[in-house]
Design a protein around this motif. Structure first.
Motif, mmCIF file in Angstrom:
data_model
loop_
_atom_site.group_PDB
_atom_site.id
_atom_site.type_symbol
_atom_site.label_atom_id
_atom_site.label_comp_id
_atom_site.label_asym_id
_atom_site.label_seq_id
_atom_site.Cartn_x
_atom_site.Cartn_y
_atom_site.Cartn_z
ATOM 1 N N THR A 55 0.648 -1.333 0.052
ATOM 2 C CA THR A 55 0.043 -0.063 -0.123
ATOM 3 C C THR A 55 0.758 1.184 -0.053
ATOM 4 N N PHE A 103 -7.991 -2.648 -3.636
ATOM 5 C CA PHE A 103 -6.974 -1.645 -3.888
ATOM 6 C C PHE A 103 -6.542 -1.650 -5.244
ATOM 7 N N GLU A 151 -3.159 -6.234 6.837
ATOM 8 C CA GLU A 151 -2.391 -5.416 6.360
ATOM 9 C C GLU A 151 -1.176 -5.531 7.435
#
Length: 189
Positions: A55, A103, A151
């Motif tokens: 990310t 994403f 994450e």
């Protein structure tokens, strides 16, 4: 000996089973020295793609899901089958990342290809690292998918690998190639 001297000639093929995700065939082959190999079974699968997805906040996205063949919940990296609608492998991994995680990524880099088992499987896994991920939508999962997104920091990812908690061998391989590509680990002799 040249590579072509090691290749077999396929004399005949018979399909034993055909379905969307799996095809099994029985081949009759001949080696260069004339020896006949009969039967030789081949499993045909679609091409696969997978990625270590990072990310904008430098977190690695992992997915957790139930894997029925093992009867276990598995921690993995995102990926899946290449669809007929995908123009290339990069498009396929971008689609899979968006569907599984929501994403989109600024850049995607190829890490090469590997085979789950070249003696029986006809397909390859195409490995990527995706960088600069930003959440732009909710997950768009297939009807049989139920995926939890994790994450993690790179240290947490490396710890999972060291603890052997990621058991999908091709995903571990992709993670190792990605960590080397990103200079997070060094190959030591």
């Amino acid at each position: 000996m040249e590579d072509n001297d090691l290749k077999w000639k396929t004399l005949s093929s018979e399909y034993l089973f055909k379905d969307q995700w799996l095809t099994a065939r029985k081949d009759r082959c001949e080696r260069k020295d004339g020896k006949i190999i009969d039967p030789y079974y081949v499993m045909e699968y679609p091409e696969w793609v997978t990625a270590v997805a990072i990310t904008e906040e430098n977190k690695v996205l992992l997915v957790k899901q139930y894997r029925h063949a093992l009867g276990e919940v598995s921690i993995e990296i995102p990926g899946g089958c290449v669809d007929d609608t995908d123009d290339n492998f990069e498009d396929a991994i971008r689609r899979e990342l968006l569907e599984e995680t929501g994403f989109a990524f600024a850049s995607v880099h190829s890490l090469g290809r590997i085979s789950a088992n070249p003696s029986t499987n006809s397909n390859l896994m195409h490995m990527f690292v995706a960088i600069g991920g930003k959440k732009i939508q909710e997950q768009d999962l297939d009807p049989n998918e139920e995926i939890e997104i994790l994450e993690l920091t790179f240290d947490e990812l490396i710890q999972l690998v060291e603890e052997k908690r990621i058991i999908q061998a091709m995903h571990v391989t992709t993670i190792m190639y990605a960590l080397m590509y990103l200079d997070k680990i060094e190959f030591k002799r």
